[in-house]
Scaffold this motif. Sequence first.
Motif, short mmCIF file in Angstrom:
data_model
loop_
_atom_site.label_atom_id
_atom_site.label_comp_id
_atom_site.label_asym_id
_atom_site.label_seq_id
_atom_site.Cartn_x
_atom_site.Cartn_y
_atom_site.Cartn_z
N LEU A 52 -4.82 11.30 8.01
CA LEU A 52 -5.22 10.02 8.59
C LEU A 52 -4.14 8.96 8.39
O LEU A 52 -4.31 7.82 8.80
N GLY A 53 -3.04 9.33 7.75
CA GLY A 53 -1.97 8.37 7.53
C GLY A 53 -1.96 7.88 6.09
O GLY A 53 -2.89 8.15 5.33
N ALA A 54 -0.90 7.16 5.76
CA ALA A 54 -0.72 6.70 4.39
C ALA A 54 -1.80 5.70 4.01
O ALA A 54 -2.28 4.94 4.85
N GLY A 55 -2.19 5.71 2.75
CA GLY A 55 -3.01 4.63 2.23
C GLY A 55 -4.52 4.79 2.36
O GLY A 55 -5.25 3.99 1.81
N VAL A 56 -4.98 5.84 3.08
CA VAL A 56 -6.43 5.96 3.27
C VAL A 56 -7.14 6.19 1.94
O VAL A 56 -8.19 5.62 1.68
N LEU A 105 -6.28 5.10 -0.96
CA LEU A 105 -6.37 3.85 -1.72
C LEU A 105 -7.34 2.87 -1.08
O LEU A 105 -7.95 2.05 -1.76
N MET A 106 -7.50 2.95 0.27
CA MET A 106 -8.50 2.11 0.92
C MET A 106 -9.89 2.46 0.42
O MET A 106 -10.70 1.59 0.09
N GLY A 162 -10.17 -4.84 -5.74
CA GLY A 162 -10.53 -3.80 -4.78
C GLY A 162 -10.24 -4.26 -3.36
O GLY A 162 -9.69 -3.49 -2.55
N MET A 206 -6.56 -4.02 -2.64
CA MET A 206 -6.14 -2.63 -2.35
C MET A 206 -6.52 -2.25 -0.93
O MET A 206 -5.75 -1.61 -0.20
N LEU A 207 -7.74 -2.66 -0.55
CA LEU A 207 -8.23 -2.31 0.79
C LEU A 207 -7.35 -2.94 1.87
O LEU A 207 -6.89 -2.25 2.79
N LEU A 208 -7.08 -4.23 1.74
CA LEU A 208 -6.28 -4.92 2.76
C LEU A 208 -4.85 -4.39 2.82
O LEU A 208 -4.32 -4.12 3.90
N ASN A 246 -3.62 -1.50 1.88
CA ASN A 246 -3.47 -0.15 2.39
C ASN A 246 -3.94 -0.03 3.83
O ASN A 246 -3.48 0.85 4.56
N PHE A 247 -4.82 -0.92 4.26
CA PHE A 247 -5.16 -0.95 5.68
C PHE A 247 -3.92 -1.32 6.50
O PHE A 247 -3.61 -0.66 7.50
N MET A 275 -0.84 -1.03 5.52
CA MET A 275 0.10 0.08 5.36
C MET A 275 -0.21 1.17 6.38
O MET A 275 0.68 1.71 7.03
N ASN A 276 -1.49 1.46 6.53
CA ASN A 276 -1.92 2.53 7.42
C ASN A 276 -1.71 2.17 8.89
O ASN A 276 -1.24 2.98 9.69
#
Lengths: 329, 286
Positions: free
Chosen positions: A286-290, A292-293, B101, B104-106, B108-109, B111-112
């Motif tokens: 699904l790509g990088a960072g999922v 950690l999300m 938290g 981290m969510l924002l 990496n979102f 980033m993705n």
Amino acid sequence: MFKNKADKLWYGFIAVAFILPFVPGVIGGSFFGHVATMILLYAAMAQSWNIISGYCGQTSFGHSVFFGIGAYGAALAVVNFNSLPWYGAPLGMLAAAAVSVVISYPCFKLKGHYFAIATFAIVEIFNRLFMIWDTIGGALGLDYPILPDGWKNFSWSDTKNGYYLGALAIFILVFSVVRWIERHRMGYYLRAVREGQETAESLGVNSAVVKLSAMALSASLAALCGAFFAQYNYRVDPPMVMSLDMSMKFVLITILGGIGTFWGPFLGALVLIPLQEYTRAYLSHLGAGVDLMIFGLIIIIVMIKQPLGIMGLIRYFTKRKVAKGEGDA
Amino acid sequence: MSNFVQVLIDGILSGLLYALVSAGLSMMWGVMDVINFAHGEFLMVAMYLCYWIGEILGIDPLFSWIAGGIFLFIIGALTYKLIIKNSLGKAAMAPLLATFGLSMLLKNFCMNRFTPNFRLLSGTIMEGKTFEFAGAIVSVPQLVTAIFSLAVLLSVYWLIKKTRVGWAIQATAMDKEAAELMGIDTENIYLLVFGIGGACVGVAGGLMTTYLAVHPEVGGLFSLIAFVVVALGGFGSIPGALFAALLIGLVESFAGFYIAAVVKYVAVFAIYLVVILIRPKGLFGW
């Protein structure tokens, strides 16, 4: 048969500790071995943080400094001095304890968020100083040479079982120390200081000494975990071991499991580490960072719904049962 | 001499930027005793928003900062509604960790979705414009950001000190129960404080896209600097935050020039520790 509930839990711990060494032989598979090793290591790390922040109530975000000092202790002994990690690790633990006392002595004057932000600043200072300190590898870090397998060098390349047993030894050591403190006079002092420093002092507890000795113990155990981490990864560099992200792992695992409880750090690691490792392995398409999300989302939900963590949930359910049955909670 | 002036001007300009980034955090802390760990990520979101507005619609950051401010007002208010309100008062560090938290969510979102690449708008109105002042080179985008920063800080200060809403905010910060008894809807005040805090950082992020590249990790350092500025300035004091931000900006630029570029943040955090150990509640704290 058992005197009280805490004793029952302790026998449970001994039983678990007895079964765990056989785990890799039964399950096998190197990925599972890796996950199991990480669970034990992170549980021990979180438990070391739990001493000062859970039992004593001083929320530190600076434990990656001590973890990093331990990691560099082991790595420097091997890489720079061609020696054994067995000498580097204890020196790292001593250094971490010394550093922790020196920086905590002034910082313990600060209250609440001021203390938390001071510990953030300390992590940044150490991180940046280690980045530019060339004798210990600077930003490139230290890479281990190829060494023969075995306990002497504490390194294995074909199987991870040695690392697993090493992590288990650290896990049992740290948890036993905390169990001993919990039952010892020191544990009562720690909780007294957490619940009310002035009250504790009025009853004759020297809160400065109590806090500093808890911090030194906590830092040296964190450093021991750091030394293991360096051996396991076969390299260290400042962002890996001495960063805010690493500090937050100590905090999050303990809080998810239940801060200030004996089993909290283990339960937290048991949930978070497999989640982290398996999402990293299976959601990478699904790509990088999922991963950690998802991690971030879980932290938000736990903090909103149950800030006391898994132990909070367990207590909630057992209390209900007790209330229905006998009535002594 | 011209070196000295140059370093001084650079320090003041970056100090004013830090003041704008920290102002919102200072309000949240002062009124609610909450640290928003996702503050730097709010900045990053605003930067991405204005970057994409510039890239897709061709609107210059000189104008799109308004969108950044409005969008982050909404994000701030939503953060309060969904996260802060539900974690406040449950455990000592619950709001801090919940916003960690969120950060981290924002992060990496982004980033993705947007990859870790550095993105810088090209062809903006103020791009690369400089002028000479007392033998030093002043960059126009940084100067404009600094002027905006002063304007925003002054209007927030005016809002708090001179308007009825501001008095209600002060009353809520001093004593929540008493304020409620006086007929102040503290829920709405909290919502507003988070909104304004978000808007400040949104304006900062919008303007920064002219001269700084945006990437998912951009917020980390700004978060830390904002924490240090707010703690150094003292609990919820906007003049304190301005003063502390200028101090941090000057320490950063002088240490970077006269000692070594790599130690500038070491100096910043060390100065913070020294001051906070002498005055545990910050320079202007009470």
